[in-house]
Scaffold this motif. Structure first.
Motif, PDB file in Angstrom:
ATOM      1  N   LEU A  77       0.862  -1.189   0.000  1.00 44.22           N
ATOM      2  CA  LEU A  77       0.000   0.000   0.000  1.00 44.22           C
ATOM      3  C   LEU A  77       0.891   1.230   0.000  1.00 44.22           C
ATOM      4  CD1 LEU A  77      -2.567   1.693   0.385  1.00 44.22           C
ATOM      5  CD2 LEU A  77      -2.538   1.072   2.807  1.00 44.22           C
ATOM      6  N   VAL A  78       0.715   2.076  -1.014  1.00 49.67           N
ATOM      7  CA  VAL A  78       1.469   3.328  -1.091  1.00 49.67           C
ATOM      8  C   VAL A  78       0.497   4.468  -0.821  1.00 49.67           C
ATOM      9  CG1 VAL A  78       2.820   4.846  -2.581  1.00 49.67           C
ATOM     10  CG2 VAL A  78       3.146   2.364  -2.704  1.00 49.67           C
ATOM     11  N   VAL A  79       0.804   5.255   0.202  1.00 46.66           N
ATOM     12  CA  VAL A  79      -0.056   6.371   0.593  1.00 46.66           C
ATOM     13  C   VAL A  79       0.641   7.667   0.214  1.00 46.66           C
ATOM     14  CG1 VAL A  79      -1.117   7.562   2.539  1.00 46.66           C
ATOM     15  CG2 VAL A  79      -1.078   5.054   2.476  1.00 46.66           C
ATOM     16  N   ILE A  80      -0.071   8.503  -0.540  1.00 46.54           N
ATOM     17  CA  ILE A  80       0.474   9.809  -0.900  1.00 46.54           C
ATOM     18  C   ILE A  80      -0.102  10.824   0.084  1.00 46.54           C
ATOM     19  CG2 ILE A  80       0.748  11.518  -2.751  1.00 46.54           C
ATOM     20  CD1 ILE A  80       1.955   8.700  -3.343  1.00 46.54           C
ATOM     21  N   GLY A  81       0.768  11.413   0.879  1.00 52.17           N
ATOM     22  CA  GLY A  81       0.326  12.381   1.876  1.00 52.17           C
ATOM     23  C   GLY A  81       0.554  11.877   3.284  1.00 52.17           C
ATOM     24  N   ALA A  82       1.438  12.573   4.004  1.00 53.06           N
ATOM     25  CA  ALA A  82       1.719  12.199   5.397  1.00 53.06           C
ATOM     26  C   ALA A  82       0.755  12.979   6.289  1.00 53.06           C
ATOM     27  CB  ALA A  82       3.178  12.496   5.735  1.00 53.06           C
ATOM     28  N   VAL A  83      -0.527  12.742   6.076  1.00 51.19           N
ATOM     29  CA  VAL A  83      -1.569  13.526   6.738  1.00 51.19           C
ATOM     30  C   VAL A  83      -2.181  12.739   7.898  1.00 51.19           C
ATOM     31  CG1 VAL A  83      -2.068  14.840   4.634  1.00 51.19           C
ATOM     32  CG2 VAL A  83      -3.272  12.683   5.056  1.00 51.19           C
ATOM     33  N   HIS A  84      -3.161  13.365   8.538  1.00 50.89           N
ATOM     34  CA  HIS A  84      -3.784  12.773   9.714  1.00 50.89           C
ATOM     35  C   HIS A  84      -4.384  11.383   9.419  1.00 50.89           C
ATOM     36  CE1 HIS A  84      -6.083  14.006  13.629  1.00 50.89           C
ATOM     37  NE2 HIS A  84      -5.538  12.832  13.718  1.00 50.89           N
ATOM     38  N   ILE A  85      -5.073  11.267   8.276  1.00 54.35           N
ATOM     39  CA  ILE A  85      -5.673   9.973   7.911  1.00 54.35           C
ATOM     40  C   ILE A  85      -4.579   8.915   7.776  1.00 54.35           C
ATOM     41  CG2 ILE A  85      -6.985   8.725   6.130  1.00 54.35           C
ATOM     42  CD1 ILE A  85      -8.239  11.436   5.356  1.00 54.35           C
ATOM     43  N   LEU A 100       3.339  -0.955   3.987  1.00 54.78           N
ATOM     44  CA  LEU A 100       2.872   0.396   3.710  1.00 54.78           C
ATOM     45  C   LEU A 100       4.039   1.373   3.577  1.00 54.78           C
ATOM     46  CD1 LEU A 100      -0.065   2.253   5.294  1.00 54.78           C
ATOM     47  CD2 LEU A 100       2.180   3.193   5.676  1.00 54.78           C
ATOM     48  N   THR A 101       3.943   2.260   2.591  1.00 60.00           N
ATOM     49  CA  THR A 101       4.923   3.329   2.426  1.00 60.00           C
ATOM     50  C   THR A 101       4.163   4.640   2.319  1.00 60.00           C
ATOM     51  OG1 THR A 101       6.270   1.828   1.108  1.00 60.00           O
ATOM     52  CG2 THR A 101       6.881   4.139   1.053  1.00 60.00           C
ATOM     53  N   VAL A 102       4.661   5.669   2.990  1.00 58.99           N
ATOM     54  CA  VAL A 102       4.054   6.993   2.909  1.00 58.99           C
ATOM     55  C   VAL A 102       5.007   7.908   2.145  1.00 58.99           C
ATOM     56  CG1 VAL A 102       3.213   8.983   4.209  1.00 58.99           C
ATOM     57  CG2 VAL A 102       2.808   6.666   5.075  1.00 58.99           C
ATOM     58  N   GLU A 119       7.760   3.343   6.939  1.00 57.21           N
ATOM     59  CA  GLU A 119       8.584   3.611   5.775  1.00 57.21           C
ATOM     60  C   GLU A 119       8.117   4.912   5.137  1.00 57.21           C
ATOM     61  OE1 GLU A 119       9.518   1.001   1.983  1.00 57.21           O
ATOM     62  OE2 GLU A 119       9.569  -0.140   3.862  1.00 57.21           O
ATOM     63  N   LEU A 120       8.996   5.905   5.133  1.00 56.68           N
ATOM     64  CA  LEU A 120       8.640   7.254   4.714  1.00 56.68           C
ATOM     65  C   LEU A 120       9.546   7.710   3.583  1.00 56.68           C
ATOM     66  CD1 LEU A 120       8.360   9.576   7.868  1.00 56.68           C
ATOM     67  CD2 LEU A 120       6.577   9.135   6.177  1.00 56.68           C
TER      68      LEU A 120
END
Lengths: 231, 107
Positions: A77-85, A100-102, A119-120
């Motif tokens: 899972l790749v998440v774009i945005g190091a936001v609250h969600i 998961l990677t942010v 992982e950032l």
């Protein structure tokens, strides 16, 4: 098992490509069926079902018993945005065994203090993907959560090109209409952009960041386990 | 499970390439509360070294003994373990489950 079959099976896995080893357990005969060769195999319908479930098991066909060793790449899972969600997503994804990677170029957001042990990549998505973060592939889910087209758009384009099994984007219907217009301008067809799930997440009335994270993960599991069910 | 199975099949290939006699055991069927899921692997070499697990430790010893025969003979075999076995106290599954294990030589 012949050495070359084992080598081929390991090579498919290293390349993150799905494959099924078919063993006739009475005879001991075996064949490796890759994703490309699947359609031409006599057991194609059974193999397709096994690949979708990702589970190994015995099957009966034409009076013979076969064991299917199903090898499916682990989902990322790749998440774009190091936001609250995204912060809420981290422990939930771990519980689901999702790697998961942010990614977020804004270093104030993508800080280890806000995401301990995660992982950032504090880089632009198009730079990070294929660089510090392995390139996207069909066994990746991408969730674009920044609300900022400069950051989300290149990631969404990369996800559509890579054929990610899940592509979701945060934003209202109005925001999404503008996004679709930009993607069309960039040369993406309507069929391609229709694959983006927006507004993101299952419709469970999610209100808080954690609830939105839950709805996104629910939608990802649905896309993985029941492909073709897209709402 | 996925990552550990990765290591096991890679080890099977590496051991074979190093010239060792190698067998691969795979859980092909489970009933009841079996400790390891279908598809779990155990790789064994001719000296009895092994990696992975088909039962979380309950019947590995028996599987290894059979694997050594399979390495010598080359013919695959199917093993079955459960509490109903005569040998339950030696090589049964204390959890009450039953498993079938396919053992084959890697050529």
């Amino acid at each position: 098992m012949r050495g070359e079959i084992l080598r081929a099976l390991n090579a498919e896995r290293a390349a993150r490509r799905p494959a099924i080893l078919v063993t006739d357990i009475a005879e001991g005969t075996q064949r490796l069926v890759t994703a490309e060769a699947l359609a031409g195999d006599p057991l194609a319908p059974l193999l397709r079902k096994a690949l979708a479930s990702g589970r190994s098991g015995l099957v009966e066909a034409e009076g013979r018993t076969h064991f299917l060793t199903v090898q499916v790449p682990p989902v990322r899972l790749v998440v774009i945005g190091a936001v609250h969600i995204s912060q809420a997503l981290v422990p939930m994804a771990a519980a689901l065994d999702l790697a998961l990677t942010v990614i977020d170029p804004r270093t104030a957001f993508a800080s280890p203090e806000r995401f301990p042990g995660t992982e950032l990549a504090a880089e632009w998505p198009d730079r990070a993907l294929g660089g510090r973060v392995p390139p996207l592939d069909p066994y990746c889910a991408l969730a674009a959560l920044t609300h900022d087209p400069k950051i989300d758009d290149p990631a969404l384009q990369a996800a559509l090109r890579a054929g990610c099994f899940y592509v979701g984007a945060l934003g209202s219907r109005k925001t999404h209409a503008a996004r679709l217009a930009r993607l069309a301008e960039a040369g993406f067809s309507e069929a391609e952009t229709a694959r983006i799930r927006a507004p993101i997440g299952l419709d469970i009335g999610a209100a808080t960041p954690a609830e939105i994270a839950l709805s996104v993960l629910g939608e990802i599991v649905q896309a993985l386990r029941r492909p073709g069910d897209q709402a | 499970m996925l990552s550990s199975d990765t290591d096991i099949l890679a080890a099977a290939e590496a051991w074979r390439r190093a010239g060792r006699g190698v067998a691969l055991a795979t859980v092909i069927e489970t009933w009841g509360s079996a400790p390891r899921p279908v598809g779990s692997h155990l790789v064994i070499d001719e000296a009895g070294s092994f990696l992975g697990s088909v039962s979380g430790g309950c019947v590995e010893g028996a599987v290894i003994a059979d694997a050594l025969d399979v390495i010598a003979e080359g013919k695959p075999r199917i093993l079955e373990f459960g509490v109903a076995d005569e040998t339950a106290w030696r090589v049964g599954l204390s959890c009450g489950g039953r498993i079938r294990v396919y053992v084959e030589r890697v050529d």
